[in-house]
Design an enzyme around this catalytic site. Structure first.
Site, PDB file in Angstrom:
ATOM      1  N   GLY A 252     -12.748  31.338 -50.881  1.00  0.00           N
ATOM      2  CA  GLY A 252     -11.961  30.364 -51.629  1.00  0.00           C
ATOM      3  C   GLY A 252     -11.688  29.033 -50.964  1.00  0.00           C
ATOM      4  CD  GLU A 294     -15.080  39.028 -49.684  1.00  0.00           C
ATOM      5  OE1 GLU A 294     -15.262  40.239 -49.648  1.00  0.00           O
ATOM      6  OE2 GLU A 294     -14.625  38.448 -50.681  1.00  0.00           O
ATOM      7  N   PRO A 295     -16.266  33.515 -47.185  1.00  0.00           N
ATOM      8  CG  PRO A 295     -17.008  32.246 -45.369  1.00  0.00           C
ATOM      9  CD  PRO A 295     -16.381  33.581 -45.721  1.00  0.00           C
ATOM     10  N   GLY A 296     -18.018  31.458 -49.499  1.00  0.00           N
ATOM     11  CA  GLY A 296     -19.308  31.211 -50.138  1.00  0.00           C
ATOM     12  C   GLY A 296     -19.549  29.710 -50.126  1.00  0.00           C
ATOM     13  CE1 TYR A 338     -16.125  27.386 -63.493  1.00  0.00           C
ATOM     14  CE2 TYR A 338     -17.816  26.205 -62.286  1.00  0.00           C
ATOM     15  CZ  TYR A 338     -17.326  27.372 -62.822  1.00  0.00           C
ATOM     16  OH  TYR A 338     -18.051  28.523 -62.673  1.00  0.00           O
ATOM     17  CB  CYS A 365     -30.786  18.540 -76.617  1.00  0.00           C
ATOM     18  SG  CYS A 365     -32.294  17.591 -76.536  1.00  0.00           S
ATOM     19  CE1 TYR A 394     -20.109  30.814 -56.598  1.00  0.00           C
ATOM     20  CE2 TYR A 394     -19.068  29.061 -55.361  1.00  0.00           C
ATOM     21  CZ  TYR A 394     -19.227  30.400 -55.627  1.00  0.00           C
ATOM     22  OH  TYR A 394     -18.505  31.321 -54.917  1.00  0.00           O
TER      23      TYR A 394
HETATM   24  N1  LLP Z   1     -15.082  36.813 -52.622  1.00  0.00           N
HETATM   25  C1  LLP Z   1     -14.922  37.143 -53.909  1.00  0.00           C
HETATM   26  C2  LLP Z   1     -14.466  38.479 -54.261  1.00  0.00           C
HETATM   27  C3  LLP Z   1     -15.164  36.193 -54.909  1.00  0.00           C
HETATM   28  O1  LLP Z   1     -14.991  36.510 -56.180  1.00  0.00           O
HETATM   29  C4  LLP Z   1     -15.625  34.892 -54.544  1.00  0.00           C
HETATM   30  C5  LLP Z   1     -15.905  33.888 -55.567  1.00  0.00           C
HETATM   31  C6  LLP Z   1     -15.791  34.607 -53.183  1.00  0.00           C
HETATM   32  C7  LLP Z   1     -15.509  35.584 -52.243  1.00  0.00           C
HETATM   33  C8  LLP Z   1     -16.280  33.284 -52.683  1.00  0.00           C
HETATM   34  O2  LLP Z   1     -15.462  32.226 -53.027  1.00  0.00           O
HETATM   35  P1  LLP Z   1     -15.766  30.760 -52.438  1.00  0.00           P
HETATM   36  O3  LLP Z   1     -15.569  30.818 -50.946  1.00  0.00           O
HETATM   37  O4  LLP Z   1     -17.163  30.424 -52.778  1.00  0.00           O
HETATM   38  O5  LLP Z   1     -14.795  29.898 -53.107  1.00  0.00           O
HETATM   39  N2  LLP Z   1     -18.774  29.414 -60.100  1.00  0.00           N
HETATM   40  C9  LLP Z   1     -17.522  28.860 -59.639  1.00  0.00           C
HETATM   41  C10 LLP Z   1     -16.946  29.634 -58.484  1.00  0.00           C
HETATM   42  C11 LLP Z   1     -16.719  31.094 -58.809  1.00  0.00           C
HETATM   43  C12 LLP Z   1     -16.219  31.871 -57.627  1.00  0.00           C
HETATM   44  C13 LLP Z   1     -16.216  33.311 -57.908  1.00  0.00           C
HETATM   45  N3  LLP Z   1     -15.822  34.117 -56.821  1.00  0.00           N
HETATM   46  C14 LLP Z   1     -17.730  27.396 -59.262  1.00  0.00           C
HETATM   47  O6  LLP Z   1     -18.832  26.905 -59.406  1.00  0.00           O
HETATM   48  O7  LLP Z   1     -16.789  26.730 -58.847  1.00  0.00           O
END
Ligand code: LLP
Length: 435
Positions: A252, A294-296, A338, A365, A394
């Protein structure tokens, strides 16, 4: 134009003597000549820098810790190989993501499987290939799992809903009381789940999980979640006699999308969760759990950019100027989903001063296919190479073939060399599965 100081662009971004944007020592304008557009471009050094920074920040704040990368942000085989080299684990949410990890021989014991509605096939597949940890989301899933696990015990974590509203977009906010994810605290379902775990020898309870949302800019929300989870550790240990070996607090952490964005650092996130957990466990005389984050987005977001070619330009006097590019909502649905805001650059005019404010429109389109409402750029002309920064998370993972457009190529750059990570889709790929 200049390179913003807030790490909006990849760490290796430079302007070369031709006034072109260079990433990883590669001239992006030359890259476009060779591969065409659109291109998703990733800087390998930035990816590795972010992984190392996250690992060391968390280790420093709390030595007993692990970092998992949230694959949903961008998962291809190349990424899993880099993760394994850098020592991160992997959070997956589908059979497809498990398959990608398996295809690249990712160590399965470091994989955590999330999701609020894992199918029976996906759970069977996860068990078959030895996914190390299942993050159980709800009672139905736990019951399904007990019916499947009969030979070897499986490690499980329980996902709880801490009831924290992180003030981000509601679609990416997951930890509020009203959420489809996780067990509600103190609920009947949770109690039943705990009783089931205690009686089933094949369910090896390892710990707890929560995730409050994404693109979070204030670490006080991470602290609030950690405080609530610390109380849960006390309850699980003392009331239920279940020891919490691992506490996974999700991802997050927000990133910069605009030149003036100032997101918190991994260090600030790490401290905000480590402090309350450490304090409560010491005070209560409970064994300190391993903390997992858990960073994405943080790992891949600013490591990627998208390169487009400027096509048609339409000026509506007194209203706005539309600059259309050869991509849009199918390669980046985030502005439409978003209201996400992005920043644009002209890769071939990095030395030119800003001269106009335009709207960057996609080629799909729909009138709503607008990538940037107000982009401040040097004078834009047909054929310019337009860059949108911070598209590493994403974008590819949420891309589609809308309007039957093939997905862009994915290229990685490092030390002056490029490498194709995913080929550009071709028209033939669009009919490959059609009978
Ligand atoms: N862990 C869990 C259980 C999650 O559901 C998520 C994201 C993460 C970790 C990683 O979160 P991050 O570090 O990336 O913020 N498609 C949306 C974001 C959806 C996130 C869903 N879960 C966007 O493009 O903003």
């Amino acid at each position: 134009m200049e390179i913003p100081k807030n790490r909006l662009l990849p760490d290796t971004a430079e302007i070369n003597s031709l006034g072109h944007l260079e990433i990883g020592g590669v001239d992006t304008v030359e890259l476009v000549k060779k591969y065409g557009t659109p291109i998703y471009l990733y800087d390998e050094m930035t990816l590795r820098n972010r992984m190392r920074e996250f690992l060391s920040s968390l280790k420093e704040a709390y030595p007993k810790s692990k970092v998992l990368y949230a694959g949903k942000a961008f998962l291809i085989k190349k990424i899993t190989r880099i993760l394994a080299e850098e020592g991160l684990g992997l959070d997956v949410v589908s059979g497809g993501e498990i398959f990608i990890a398996k295809e690249s021989n990712f160590p399965m014991e470091n994989v955590y499987f999330h999701g609020n509605n894992k199918t029976i096939e996906e759970l069977k597949f996860a068990l078959e290939v030895g996914v190390g940890n299942i993050v159980v989301d709800n009672l139905d899933e736990l019951r399904l799992l007990t019916s499947l696990v009969k030979r070897r015990p499986v490690n499980i974590l329980l996902r709880l809903t801490p009831g924290v509203d992180p003030h981000t977009h509601s679609y990416i906010s997951t930890g509020k009381v009203d959420s489809k994810f996780g067990f509600q605290l103190n609920s009947k379902d949770l109690k039943t789940a705990i009783e089931l775990i205690k009686t089933d020898a094949f369910l090896n309870f390892k710990g707890l999980h929560c995730h409050i949302g994404s693109q979070i800019f204030d670490t006080k929300f991470f602290r609030m979640a950690a405080e609530i989870m610390a109380e849960q550790i006390v309850i699980f240990t003392k009331e239920w006699d279940l020891s919490v070996e691992e506490l996974d607090l999700g991802g997050g952490l927000g990133i910069a999308y605009k030149p003036d964005d100032d997101p918190p650092t991994p260090k600030e996130m790490a401290v905000s969760v480590a402090d309350p957990i450490g304090e409560v466990c010491s005070r209560e005389g409970i064994k300190h759990p391993t903390i997992i984050l858990e960073p994405g987005r943080y790992i891949v977001g600013n490591a990627g950019i998208t390169l487009y070619t400027v096509g048609t330009i339409k000026e509506i006097p007194g209203i706005r100027k539309y600059v259309s590019v050869d991509g849009g909502m199918a390669d980046n649905p985030r502005p439409m989903l978003y209201q996400a805001e992005y920043t644009a650059f002209l890769a071939n005019k990095m030395n030119k001063p800003k001269a106009e404010t335009v709207t960057i429109a996609g080629r799909f389109c729909e009138s709503g296919d607008i990538l940037i409402d107000k982009a401040s750029l040097p004078k834009v002309e047909n054929g310019d190479i337009l860059v949108i920064s911070a598209t590493g998370a994403y974008n590819y993972s949420m891309s589609s073939n809308y309007n039957m457009c093939p997905r862009p190529i994915v290229i990685g750059v490092n030390n002056g060399k490029e490498e194709v990570w995913v080929e550009r889709e071709k028209y033939i790929d669009l009919v490959r599965l059609q009978r």
